[in-house]
Motif scaffolding. Structure first.
Motif, PDB file in Angstrom:
ATOM      1  N   PHE A 101       3.990  -1.667 -17.210  1.00 15.28           N
ATOM      2  CA  PHE A 101       2.657  -1.752 -16.610  1.00 15.28           C
ATOM      3  C   PHE A 101       2.123  -3.174 -16.704  1.00 15.28           C
ATOM      4  N   ASP A 102       1.536  -3.646 -15.597  1.00 13.20           N
ATOM      5  CA  ASP A 102       1.004  -5.001 -15.570  1.00 13.20           C
ATOM      6  C   ASP A 102      -0.515  -5.039 -15.619  1.00 13.20           C
ATOM      7  N   SER A 103      -1.160  -3.857 -15.795  1.00 17.44           N
ATOM      8  CA  SER A 103      -2.616  -3.805 -15.841  1.00 17.44           C
ATOM      9  C   SER A 103      -3.031  -2.466 -16.432  1.00 17.44           C
ATOM     10  N   PRO A 104      -4.277  -2.363 -16.916  1.00 18.25           N
ATOM     11  CA  PRO A 104      -4.751  -1.053 -17.380  1.00 18.25           C
ATOM     12  C   PRO A 104      -4.790  -0.024 -16.256  1.00 18.25           C
ATOM     13  N   GLU A 105      -5.022  -0.465 -15.037  1.00 24.80           N
ATOM     14  CA  GLU A 105      -5.074   0.468 -13.912  1.00 24.80           C
ATOM     15  C   GLU A 105      -3.698   1.077 -13.640  1.00 24.80           C
ATOM     16  N   SER A 106      -2.635   0.269 -13.752  1.00 23.75           N
ATOM     17  CA  SER A 106      -1.298   0.824 -13.512  1.00 23.75           C
ATOM     18  C   SER A 106      -0.896   1.774 -14.635  1.00 23.75           C
ATOM     19  N   GLU A 164      -3.051   3.657 -16.286  1.00 22.30           N
ATOM     20  CA  GLU A 164      -3.811   4.881 -16.023  1.00 22.30           C
ATOM     21  C   GLU A 164      -3.175   5.692 -14.909  1.00 22.30           C
ATOM     22  N   ASP A 170      -8.486  -0.579 -25.107  1.00 27.18           N
ATOM     23  CA  ASP A 170      -7.810  -1.813 -25.500  1.00 27.18           C
ATOM     24  C   ASP A 170      -7.955  -1.994 -27.000  1.00 27.18           C
ATOM     25  N   VAL A 172       1.035  -4.520 -24.897  1.00 32.29           N
ATOM     26  CA  VAL A 172       0.850  -5.668 -24.019  1.00 32.29           C
ATOM     27  C   VAL A 172       1.360  -6.930 -24.699  1.00 32.29           C
ATOM     28  N   ARG A 222      -2.624  -0.894 -25.653  1.00 34.89           N
ATOM     29  CA  ARG A 222      -3.501  -0.039 -24.863  1.00 34.89           C
ATOM     30  C   ARG A 222      -3.141   1.397 -25.157  1.00 34.89           C
TER      31      ARG A 222
END
Length: 284
Positions: free
Chosen positions: A52-57, A59, A78, A116, A261
Motif C-alpha cells: 500500500f502506498d497510502s492510507p486510502e489504498s 482502507e 497512524d 510504512v 498503520r
C-alpha cells in the motif's frame, strides 16, 4: 508459508507468507483464505509483497477483508511517535499486553497492521503478541484454577473514549467456544514516565493471591511458546485474531521514524462487548 522467525524457541502459533515471484501484490491473495489462516494460526505475517502506498489504498484493501470498524478519525490509525503525546501509544515507550476494543461497545475480530517505516535503528519497537490459548496450555492446573476465579476491572480515559471494563480472566472465544484469556498487563512498577496507564483491580480472589495471579499470567503470556515479538520490515502486513491474542509493543529509540498503520475489522455480525458497563448491567 512457514513458521514465524523468532530467536531461540519459536512460538507455537502464527505463520509467515512470502511471495514466490517478485512484485506480487497482497491484493492477489484471497481474503477468504487469509481469514481462514488467521482463524487457524491466530497471526499471519505477509512479507516481501507489494502493498500500500497510502492510507486510502490500505482502507480499500481492508474493505475486501471484512466490515471495517470506523473510528471518529476514520478507518486508519497512524501509529507514530508524537512530539507531545497524551497517551503511551503515541510515545516511544513500551505498551503492555492488552486486547483492542476492551473499552468499546463492540470488539473487532481482526487487526490489520501495515509497516510504512520500520525505523532507522536496531531498537525499533517490536510489536508483541501473546497467544492466550497457548498460555492456557502452558499453565499448571493450580494456576488455571486461580485464573478461573479471578475477574479484572480496568478503567481508562483517552481522547476517544472513557470507560470501564470488567472481564473474567478466563473467557470463551465468542465464535468458536475454546477458552481464551482477557487480561490487561500493567506498566512496570515504579515507572513514572509511562503516560496514561489503565487503572485496575481484581475480584474473586483473596488479596494475598493477587501477586501470584499477575506473576503467573505474565510468566505464561511471555513464555517463548506463547509469545512473539515481531521485528518490522518496511512493507510488512500483519493480520491478527484479536479474540485470541493479546498484543503490545517494545520500547523504541526516540525519533527513529517508526510508522505503522492499523485497521480494525469487525466479525459478522459485529461482536458486542459483554464486559463494558451497559452490557454488564443488562445481564445483572
Amino acid at each position: 508459508m512457514g513458521p514465524l522467525p523468532a530467536p531461540g524457541t519459536s512460538p507455537e502459533f502464527g505463520v509467515m507468507i512470502t511471495p514466490r515471484q517478485a512484485h506480487t501484490h497482497i491484493g492477489e491473495l484471497s481474503p477468504c483464505w487469509l481469514r481462514m489462516l488467521v482463524q487457524s494460526h491466530q497471526l499471519v505475517v505477509l512479507r516481501g509483497f507489494d502493498s500500500f502506498d497510502s492510507p486510502e489504498s490500505l482502507e480499500r484493501y481492508c474493505a475486501t477483508f471484512g466490515h471495517i470498524m470506523m473510528w471518529p478519525f476514520g478507518a486508519v490509525l497512524d501509529l507514530q511517535e508524537q512530539a507531545a503525546p497524551d497517551d503511551h501509544i503515541f510515545s516511544n515507550s513500551y505498551v503492555p499486553l492488552h486486547w483492542d476494543g476492551m473499552y468499546l461497545e463492540t470488539v473487532p475480530e481482526f487487526q490489520i497492521f501495515h509497516c510504512v517505516n520500520a525505523g532507522d535503528h536496531a531498537d525499533n519497537g517490536c510489536t508483541t503478541f501473546a497467544s492466550t490459548p497457548q498460555a492456557l496450555r502452558i499453565a499448571t492446573p493450580e494456576v488455571r484454577e486461580l485464573w478461573s476465579r479471578a475477574e479484572g476491572t480496568y478503567q481508562r480515559s483517552v481522547q476517544l473514549y472513557s470507560n470501564r471494563t470488567r472481564a473474567p480472566i478466563i473467557n470463551r472465544h465468542p465464535q468458536r467456544e475454546f477458552p481464551v484469556l482477557r487480561f490487561c498487563e500493567q506498566p512496570v512498577a515504579g515507572d513514572d514516565t509511562f503516560i496514561n496507564p489503565s487503572q485496575y483491580s481484581f475480584s474473586g480472589i483473596q488479596d494475598s493471591e493477587e501477586a501470584a495471579l499477575i506473576d503467573s499470567l505474565v510468566a505464561s503470556l511471555h513464555d517463548p511458546r506463547a509469545y512473539y515479538a515481531h521485528q518490522w520490515q518496511n512493507g510488512d502486513v500483519v493480520l491478527t485474531d484479536n479474540f485470541s491474542l493479546l498484543h503490545g509493543r517494545e520500547r523504541f529509540t526516540r525519533e527513529n521514524g517508526r510508522h505503522l498503520r492499523r485497521v480494525h475489522i469487525h466479525s459478522t455480525p459485529p461482536q458486542s462487548n459483554p464486559h463494558v458497563p451497559s452490557q454488564v448491567d443488562a445481564r445483572s
